[in-house]
Design a protein around this motif. Structure first.
Motif, PDB file in Angstrom:
ATOM      1  N   MET A   1     -25.517 -14.765 -26.454  1.00 39.99           N
ATOM      2  CA  MET A   1     -26.954 -15.047 -26.467  1.00 39.99           C
ATOM      3  C   MET A   1     -27.731 -13.741 -26.352  1.00 39.99           C
ATOM      4  O   MET A   1     -27.354 -12.857 -25.579  1.00 39.99           O
ATOM      5  CB  MET A   1     -27.332 -15.973 -25.316  1.00 39.99           C
ATOM      6  CG  MET A   1     -26.725 -17.358 -25.425  1.00 39.99           C
ATOM      7  SD  MET A   1     -27.474 -18.541 -24.263  1.00 39.99           S
ATOM      8  CE  MET A   1     -26.987 -17.821 -22.694  1.00 39.99           C
ATOM      9  N   LEU A   2     -28.809 -13.647 -27.106  1.00 38.08           N
ATOM     10  CA  LEU A   2     -29.643 -12.448 -27.093  1.00 38.08           C
ATOM     11  C   LEU A   2     -31.078 -12.828 -26.766  1.00 38.08           C
ATOM     12  O   LEU A   2     -31.689 -13.612 -27.493  1.00 38.08           O
ATOM     13  CB  LEU A   2     -29.589 -11.749 -28.448  1.00 38.08           C
ATOM     14  CG  LEU A   2     -30.472 -10.503 -28.593  1.00 38.08           C
ATOM     15  CD1 LEU A   2     -29.922  -9.374 -27.723  1.00 38.08           C
ATOM     16  CD2 LEU A   2     -30.569 -10.070 -30.049  1.00 38.08           C
ATOM     17  N   PRO A   3     -31.652 -12.293 -25.685  1.00 40.46           N
ATOM     18  CA  PRO A   3     -33.050 -12.597 -25.389  1.00 40.46           C
ATOM     19  C   PRO A   3     -33.964 -11.924 -26.409  1.00 40.46           C
ATOM     20  O   PRO A   3     -33.776 -10.760 -26.750  1.00 40.46           O
ATOM     21  CB  PRO A   3     -33.241 -12.016 -23.990  1.00 40.46           C
ATOM     22  CG  PRO A   3     -32.247 -10.901 -23.898  1.00 40.46           C
ATOM     23  CD  PRO A   3     -31.057 -11.373 -24.696  1.00 40.46           C
ATOM     24  N   LEU A   4     -34.952 -12.678 -26.875  1.00 41.14           N
ATOM     25  CA  LEU A   4     -35.918 -12.145 -27.831  1.00 41.14           C
ATOM     26  C   LEU A   4     -37.235 -11.775 -27.147  1.00 41.14           C
ATOM     27  O   LEU A   4     -37.837 -10.761 -27.471  1.00 41.14           O
ATOM     28  CB  LEU A   4     -36.184 -13.162 -28.942  1.00 41.14           C
ATOM     29  CG  LEU A   4     -34.966 -13.556 -29.783  1.00 41.14           C
ATOM     30  CD1 LEU A   4     -35.359 -14.599 -30.828  1.00 41.14           C
ATOM     31  CD2 LEU A   4     -34.349 -12.334 -30.451  1.00 41.14           C
ATOM     32  N   ARG A   5     -37.660 -12.583 -26.195  1.00 43.39           N
ATOM     33  CA  ARG A   5     -38.869 -12.299 -25.405  1.00 43.39           C
ATOM     34  C   ARG A   5     -38.907 -13.292 -24.258  1.00 43.39           C
ATOM     35  O   ARG A   5     -38.263 -14.346 -24.299  1.00 43.39           O
ATOM     36  CB  ARG A   5     -40.135 -12.410 -26.252  1.00 43.39           C
ATOM     37  CG  ARG A   5     -40.423 -13.803 -26.766  1.00 43.39           C
ATOM     38  CD  ARG A   5     -41.648 -13.839 -27.661  1.00 43.39           C
ATOM     39  NE  ARG A   5     -41.984 -15.193 -28.097  1.00 43.39           N
ATOM     40  CZ  ARG A   5     -41.419 -15.815 -29.114  1.00 43.39           C
ATOM     41  NH1 ARG A   5     -40.481 -15.196 -29.823  1.00 43.39           N
ATOM     42  NH2 ARG A   5     -41.790 -17.044 -29.439  1.00 43.39           N
ATOM     43  N   LEU A 170     -31.885 -16.092 -28.666  1.00 42.98           N
ATOM     44  CA  LEU A 170     -31.168 -16.331 -29.912  1.00 42.98           C
ATOM     45  C   LEU A 170     -29.756 -16.783 -29.558  1.00 42.98           C
ATOM     46  O   LEU A 170     -29.003 -16.050 -28.910  1.00 42.98           O
ATOM     47  CB  LEU A 170     -31.135 -15.063 -30.753  1.00 42.98           C
ATOM     48  CG  LEU A 170     -30.635 -15.189 -32.192  1.00 42.98           C
ATOM     49  CD1 LEU A 170     -31.573 -16.065 -33.012  1.00 42.98           C
ATOM     50  CD2 LEU A 170     -30.504 -13.806 -32.826  1.00 42.98           C
ATOM     51  N   VAL A 171     -29.423 -18.004 -29.986  1.00 42.16           N
ATOM     52  CA  VAL A 171     -28.154 -18.621 -29.596  1.00 42.16           C
ATOM     53  C   VAL A 171     -27.326 -18.908 -30.843  1.00 42.16           C
ATOM     54  O   VAL A 171     -27.809 -19.568 -31.769  1.00 42.16           O
ATOM     55  CB  VAL A 171     -28.387 -19.921 -28.805  1.00 42.16           C
ATOM     56  CG1 VAL A 171     -27.058 -20.569 -28.419  1.00 42.16           C
ATOM     57  CG2 VAL A 171     -29.240 -19.655 -27.574  1.00 42.16           C
ATOM     58  N   THR A 178     -29.907 -20.146 -33.698  1.00 43.47           N
ATOM     59  CA  THR A 178     -31.134 -20.872 -33.430  1.00 43.47           C
ATOM     60  C   THR A 178     -31.807 -20.264 -32.208  1.00 43.47           C
ATOM     61  O   THR A 178     -31.171 -19.555 -31.417  1.00 43.47           O
ATOM     62  CB  THR A 178     -30.853 -22.370 -33.178  1.00 43.47           C
ATOM     63  OG1 THR A 178     -32.093 -23.075 -33.106  1.00 43.47           O
ATOM     64  CG2 THR A 178     -30.069 -22.579 -31.890  1.00 43.47           C
ATOM     65  N   GLN A 179     -33.097 -20.538 -32.061  1.00 42.97           N
ATOM     66  CA  GLN A 179     -33.845 -20.041 -30.916  1.00 42.97           C
ATOM     67  C   GLN A 179     -34.068 -21.165 -29.911  1.00 42.97           C
ATOM     68  O   GLN A 179     -34.487 -22.259 -30.288  1.00 42.97           O
ATOM     69  CB  GLN A 179     -35.194 -19.470 -31.358  1.00 42.97           C
ATOM     70  CG  GLN A 179     -35.097 -18.212 -32.192  1.00 42.97           C
ATOM     71  CD  GLN A 179     -36.471 -17.624 -32.514  1.00 42.97           C
ATOM     72  OE1 GLN A 179     -37.455 -17.843 -31.807  1.00 42.97           O
ATOM     73  NE2 GLN A 179     -36.534 -16.860 -33.593  1.00 42.97           N
ATOM     74  N   LEU A 180     -33.775 -20.873 -28.656  1.00 47.26           N
ATOM     75  CA  LEU A 180     -33.994 -21.835 -27.586  1.00 47.26           C
ATOM     76  C   LEU A 180     -34.799 -21.170 -26.479  1.00 47.26           C
ATOM     77  O   LEU A 180     -34.665 -19.976 -26.230  1.00 47.26           O
ATOM     78  CB  LEU A 180     -32.660 -22.322 -27.011  1.00 47.26           C
ATOM     79  CG  LEU A 180     -31.721 -23.089 -27.942  1.00 47.26           C
ATOM     80  CD1 LEU A 180     -30.430 -23.434 -27.207  1.00 47.26           C
ATOM     81  CD2 LEU A 180     -32.386 -24.361 -28.472  1.00 47.26           C
ATOM     82  N   PHE A 193     -21.987 -14.572 -15.718  1.00 47.61           N
ATOM     83  CA  PHE A 193     -20.686 -15.231 -15.885  1.00 47.61           C
ATOM     84  C   PHE A 193     -19.797 -14.455 -16.858  1.00 47.61           C
ATOM     85  O   PHE A 193     -18.592 -14.296 -16.627  1.00 47.61           O
ATOM     86  CB  PHE A 193     -20.883 -16.661 -16.392  1.00 47.61           C
ATOM     87  CG  PHE A 193     -19.602 -17.327 -16.836  1.00 47.61           C
ATOM     88  CD1 PHE A 193     -18.712 -17.828 -15.897  1.00 47.61           C
ATOM     89  CD2 PHE A 193     -19.293 -17.426 -18.185  1.00 47.61           C
ATOM     90  CE1 PHE A 193     -17.521 -18.431 -16.310  1.00 47.61           C
ATOM     91  CE2 PHE A 193     -18.112 -18.028 -18.595  1.00 47.61           C
ATOM     92  CZ  PHE A 193     -17.220 -18.526 -17.657  1.00 47.61           C
ATOM     93  N   LEU A 194     -20.378 -13.953 -17.936  1.00 45.19           N
ATOM     94  CA  LEU A 194     -19.601 -13.164 -18.895  1.00 45.19           C
ATOM     95  C   LEU A 194     -19.058 -11.901 -18.247  1.00 45.19           C
ATOM     96  O   LEU A 194     -17.937 -11.468 -18.551  1.00 45.19           O
ATOM     97  CB  LEU A 194     -20.466 -12.805 -20.103  1.00 45.19           C
ATOM     98  CG  LEU A 194     -20.868 -13.944 -21.036  1.00 45.19           C
ATOM     99  CD1 LEU A 194     -21.714 -13.400 -22.195  1.00 45.19           C
ATOM    100  CD2 LEU A 194     -19.643 -14.673 -21.577  1.00 45.19           C
TER     101      LEU A 194
END
Length: 235
Positions: A1-5, A170-171, A178-180, A193-194
């Motif tokens: 997962m990547l944070p976008l904002r 971004l998942v 997709t964006q969640l 956790f990772l």
């Protein structure tokens, strides 16, 4: 997962956060030659933390040194230990991902502390990260550099301060993305956790060269230190 904002407005201009990003960029350009082999190897020899001889085959040449400025028993931290969070490895990917996470989450943590306390916090988290990694792998020969541990502290502080703030993320779902909007505690909890999932095998020497315990130590330090360093009017 990547944070976008994140959906968390800032009150004050994040001068310290931008300053740290700028220092990292300057170090990448003028100390590490934007990833060129010779300056990259020289920067790792000078500033990487390691307890043993350092060999840098990953940057195209092999250099051996005395392990300086590793945190050897009885050796006090020096300027080099404070400089370590500003130099990177792994070419562009390492510095870009680190600075992106700092850009997303650093401004609000700085808001809660003020710029001076934020700088102190950032340096302390970086030192805690280095000590944790070197305690977890006391015979490490792979040089440890980068802002990941200090930024892990920023993530820990953010998780404590703003657990329910939504983070646009971004998942990956199979071959698609997709964006969640996820609560910060969920997104950052997954990141933590990772690190644990990578850090536990690393205790048996299967870490693949990633300083997972630096990330873990920085995150935990951030959880604690934010309670001590946040501004009184934010407590």
């Amino acid at each position: 997962m990547l944070p976008l904002r994140d959906l968390n407005p800032t009150i004050h201009t994040p001068v310290a956060t931008w300053g740290v990003i700028g220092l990292n960029a300057l170090a990448w350009v003028f100390i590490q030659g934007m990833g060129m082999d010779a300056p990259m190897a020289e920067s790792l020899c000078r500033y990487a933390d390691s307890r043993g001889p350092v060999r840098h085959g990953a940057v195209g040449r092999r250099h051996s040194g005395d392990g300086k400025p590793g945190l050897h028993p009885g050796k006090l931290p020096s300027f080099a230990h404070l400089a370590e969070p500003y130099v990177h490895a792994r070419r562009w990917f390492h510095i870009i991902t680190n600075m992106w996470f700092l850009y997303i989450f650093g401004d609000n943590v700085e808001d809660a502390m003020g710029p001076v306390r934020f700088i102190v916090f950032y340096l302390l988290c970086g030192l805690a990260a280095a000590v944790t990694q070197l305690m977890a792998d006391s015979n490490a020969l792979i040089p440890m550099v980068g802002a990941s541990g200090a930024i892990g502290g920023v993530l820990g502080a953010y998780a404590r301060l703003y657990p329910q703030v939504r983070v646009v993320t971004l998942v990956p779902i199979g071959f698609y993305f997709t964006q969640l909007e996820l609560p910060a505690i969920a997104m950052l909890g997954y990141w933590f956790f990772l690190q644990l999932a990578g850090g536990i095998p690393a205790l048996a020497g299967a870490g693949g060269g990633v300083a997972f315990w630096a990330h873990i130590g920085g995150f935990l330090a951030g959880l604690v230190l934010v309670g001590l360093l946040r501004r009184p009017d934010e407590a």
